[in-house]
Design a protein around this motif. Structure first.
Motif, PDB file in Angstrom:
ATOM      1  N   VAL A   1      -4.623 -17.237 -24.552  1.00  0.00           N
ATOM      2  CA  VAL A   1      -5.752 -16.557 -23.911  1.00  0.00           C
ATOM      3  C   VAL A   1      -6.564 -15.917 -25.032  1.00  0.00           C
ATOM      4  CG1 VAL A   1      -6.425 -14.727 -22.320  1.00  0.00           C
ATOM      5  CG2 VAL A   1      -4.449 -16.181 -21.793  1.00  0.00           C
ATOM      6  N   ILE A   2      -7.769 -16.416 -25.256  1.00  0.00           N
ATOM      7  CA  ILE A   2      -8.586 -15.996 -26.389  1.00  0.00           C
ATOM      8  C   ILE A   2     -10.035 -15.799 -25.950  1.00  0.00           C
ATOM      9  CG2 ILE A   2      -7.258 -16.997 -28.296  1.00  0.00           C
ATOM     10  CD1 ILE A   2      -8.901 -19.551 -27.975  1.00  0.00           C
ATOM     11  N   THR A   3     -10.740 -14.965 -26.666  1.00  0.00           N
ATOM     12  CA  THR A   3     -12.174 -14.814 -26.438  1.00  0.00           C
ATOM     13  C   THR A   3     -12.820 -14.175 -27.651  1.00  0.00           C
ATOM     14  OG1 THR A   3     -13.860 -14.080 -24.861  1.00  0.00           O
ATOM     15  CG2 THR A   3     -12.086 -12.528 -25.307  1.00  0.00           C
ATOM     16  N   PRO A   4     -13.904 -14.761 -28.171  1.00  0.00           N
ATOM     17  CA  PRO A   4     -14.421 -16.088 -27.833  1.00  0.00           C
ATOM     18  C   PRO A   4     -13.585 -17.175 -28.489  1.00  0.00           C
ATOM     19  CG  PRO A   4     -15.702 -15.141 -29.616  1.00  0.00           C
ATOM     20  CD  PRO A   4     -14.712 -14.086 -29.206  1.00  0.00           C
ATOM     21  N   ALA A   5     -13.911 -18.434 -28.223  1.00  0.00           N
ATOM     22  CA  ALA A   5     -13.165 -19.555 -28.805  1.00  0.00           C
ATOM     23  C   ALA A   5     -13.484 -19.678 -30.290  1.00  0.00           C
ATOM     24  CB  ALA A   5     -13.530 -20.854 -28.090  1.00  0.00           C
ATOM     25  N   PRO A   6     -12.461 -19.704 -31.160  1.00  0.00           N
ATOM     26  CA  PRO A   6     -12.720 -19.925 -32.586  1.00  0.00           C
ATOM     27  C   PRO A   6     -13.362 -21.288 -32.819  1.00  0.00           C
ATOM     28  CG  PRO A   6     -10.458 -19.194 -32.210  1.00  0.00           C
ATOM     29  CD  PRO A   6     -11.031 -19.541 -30.875  1.00  0.00           C
TER      30      PRO A   6
ATOM     31  N   CYS B   1     -11.155 -21.046 -13.572  1.00  0.00           N
ATOM     32  CA  CYS B   1     -10.576 -20.042 -14.472  1.00  0.00           C
ATOM     33  C   CYS B   1     -11.400 -19.916 -15.759  1.00  0.00           C
ATOM     34  CB  CYS B   1      -9.134 -20.410 -14.825  1.00  0.00           C
ATOM     35  SG  CYS B   1      -8.383 -19.226 -15.969  1.00  0.00           S
ATOM     36  N   PRO B   2     -11.976 -18.743 -16.030  1.00  0.00           N
ATOM     37  CA  PRO B   2     -12.774 -18.586 -17.254  1.00  0.00           C
ATOM     38  C   PRO B   2     -11.939 -18.654 -18.523  1.00  0.00           C
ATOM     39  CG  PRO B   2     -12.514 -16.476 -16.138  1.00  0.00           C
ATOM     40  CD  PRO B   2     -11.969 -17.521 -15.208  1.00  0.00           C
TER      41      PRO B   2
ATOM     42  N   GLU C   1       7.147 -14.886 -25.689  1.00  0.00           N
ATOM     43  CA  GLU C   1       5.945 -14.112 -25.407  1.00  0.00           C
ATOM     44  C   GLU C   1       5.450 -13.369 -26.639  1.00  0.00           C
ATOM     45  OE1 GLU C   1       4.475 -10.793 -22.092  1.00  0.00           O
ATOM     46  OE2 GLU C   1       6.325 -11.936 -21.819  1.00  0.00           O
ATOM     47  N   LEU C   2       4.141 -13.329 -26.776  1.00  0.00           N
ATOM     48  CA  LEU C   2       3.439 -12.543 -27.777  1.00  0.00           C
ATOM     49  C   LEU C   2       2.183 -12.065 -27.079  1.00  0.00           C
ATOM     50  CD1 LEU C   2       3.194 -11.716 -30.845  1.00  0.00           C
ATOM     51  CD2 LEU C   2       1.852 -13.799 -31.139  1.00  0.00           C
ATOM     52  N   LYS C   3       2.021 -10.738 -26.917  1.00  0.00           N
ATOM     53  CA  LYS C   3       0.954 -10.271 -26.043  1.00  0.00           C
ATOM     54  C   LYS C   3       0.471  -8.894 -26.462  1.00  0.00           C
ATOM     55  CE  LYS C   3      -0.145 -10.182 -21.092  1.00  0.00           C
ATOM     56  NZ  LYS C   3       0.377 -10.426 -19.735  1.00  0.00           N
ATOM     57  N   ARG C   4      -0.814  -8.617 -26.179  1.00  0.00           N
ATOM     58  CA  ARG C   4      -1.350  -7.263 -26.340  1.00  0.00           C
ATOM     59  C   ARG C   4      -2.371  -7.014 -25.239  1.00  0.00           C
ATOM     60  NH1 ARG C   4      -4.219  -8.338 -32.187  1.00  0.00           N
ATOM     61  NH2 ARG C   4      -5.434 -10.183 -31.613  1.00  0.00           N
ATOM     62  N   THR C   5      -2.715  -5.744 -25.040  1.00  0.00           N
ATOM     63  CA  THR C   5      -3.633  -5.382 -23.972  1.00  0.00           C
ATOM     64  C   THR C   5      -4.986  -6.047 -24.180  1.00  0.00           C
ATOM     65  OG1 THR C   5      -2.543  -3.250 -23.694  1.00  0.00           O
ATOM     66  CG2 THR C   5      -4.773  -3.461 -22.810  1.00  0.00           C
ATOM     67  N   ARG C   6      -5.500  -6.650 -23.124  1.00  0.00           N
ATOM     68  CA  ARG C   6      -6.774  -7.361 -23.192  1.00  0.00           C
ATOM     69  C   ARG C   6      -7.918  -6.359 -23.084  1.00  0.00           C
ATOM     70  NH1 ARG C   6      -7.155 -11.672 -18.643  1.00  0.00           N
ATOM     71  NH2 ARG C   6      -5.089 -12.139 -19.517  1.00  0.00           N
ATOM     72  N   GLU C   7      -8.740  -6.278 -24.112  1.00  0.00           N
ATOM     73  CA  GLU C   7      -9.824  -5.305 -24.169  1.00  0.00           C
ATOM     74  C   GLU C   7     -11.202  -5.931 -23.966  1.00  0.00           C
ATOM     75  OE1 GLU C   7      -9.176  -3.520 -27.979  1.00  0.00           O
ATOM     76  OE2 GLU C   7      -7.662  -2.133 -27.209  1.00  0.00           O
ATOM     77  N   LEU C   8     -11.292  -7.247 -23.973  1.00  0.00           N
ATOM     78  CA  LEU C   8     -12.554  -7.943 -23.806  1.00  0.00           C
ATOM     79  C   LEU C   8     -12.467  -8.901 -22.631  1.00  0.00           C
ATOM     80  CD1 LEU C   8     -13.394  -8.934 -27.500  1.00  0.00           C
ATOM     81  CD2 LEU C   8     -14.489  -7.121 -26.167  1.00  0.00           C
ATOM     82  N   GLY C   9     -13.574  -9.051 -21.928  1.00  0.00           N
ATOM     83  CA  GLY C   9     -13.667 -10.092 -20.912  1.00  0.00           C
ATOM     84  C   GLY C   9     -14.029 -11.421 -21.548  1.00  0.00           C
ATOM     85  N   PRO C  10     -14.128 -12.468 -20.764  1.00  0.00           N
ATOM     86  CA  PRO C  10     -14.461 -13.790 -21.316  1.00  0.00           C
ATOM     87  C   PRO C  10     -15.820 -13.797 -22.018  1.00  0.00           C
ATOM     88  CG  PRO C  10     -13.666 -13.979 -19.057  1.00  0.00           C
ATOM     89  CD  PRO C  10     -13.897 -12.520 -19.302  1.00  0.00           C
TER      90      PRO C  10
END
Length: 207
Positions: free
Chosen positions: A167-172, A15-16, A195-204
């Protein structure tokens, strides 16, 4: 001297997103009084019996090998060896874009000074009972509607809290990693918070 708190993360090496979260946690360990402990879960176990697209079914079939090898290493050499193997596997899989095959497993084992014969565990069911037990220990508090990363951490009342993410990208890095940890722990320790969520716009991003 401040007592360091134990934080446990369950990962599947394929899992990336878990890989990025794990690198973030290692940053947090440097700026907060935490000790990070890695454990194995399995997306292949999680998705058993589910109706999945053929491409994802192939990934799940190939996913058994790496987690079996991880469990074999943990049983033979302990938690520190598992953490080192995860770093070696993740570097090869996510940065090197290597396939989930025996060559990758032998390479990762060799990278951390372990006997490459441990790669034989990939084709054996001998470690599946221990794999399932590790998976269950991680997933039980968060349910089966999430994947990895899963984190168990100290709660506000002296107990433990468990959650999927972040779920984060990149890692702080540095103190930014610590601030994110502070916020994640705050919301995870709030009763009834889910839950706290928003649309994912970036890949890993593996920076």
């Amino acid at each position: 001297m401040t007592e360091r708190a134990a934080v446990d993360m369950w990962f599947d090496p394929l899992c990336p997103w878990a890989w990025i979260t794990s690198r973030w946690l290692l940053e947090v360990e440097q700026v907060r009084d935490l000790d990070i402990h890695f454990h194995v879960m399995s997306l292949s176990v999680l998705n058993e019996g589910r109706d999945l697209p053929e491409k994802y079914q192939d990934l799940m079939r190939n996913g058994w090998g790496p987690v079996r090898v991880c469990i074999a290493v943990e049983q033979a050499h302990g938690a520190q060896a598992l953490a080192e193997l995860y770093t070696a596997m993740g570097t090869r899989i996510h940065l090197g874009k290597e396939p989930l095959n025996r060559e990758m497993l032998v390479g990762a084992l060799t990278d951390v000074g372990l006997d490459p014969v441990l790669a034989d565990a990939a084709e054996s069911t001998a470690y599946d009972e221990a794999l399932r037990a590790s998976h269950e220990a991680g997933m039980r508090p968060v349910g089966t509607e999430v994947g990895t990363p899963v984190i168990h951490a100290p709660g506000p009342d002296g107990g433990r809290v468990a959650f999927f993410g972040p779920v984060i990208t990149p890692a702080p890095k540095g103190e930014a990693a610590g601030r994110l940890w502070d916020g994640v722990l705050l919301v995870a320790g709030t009763p009834g918070f889910y839950e706290l969520k928003r649309t994912r716009e970036l890949g890993p991003i593996f920076d």
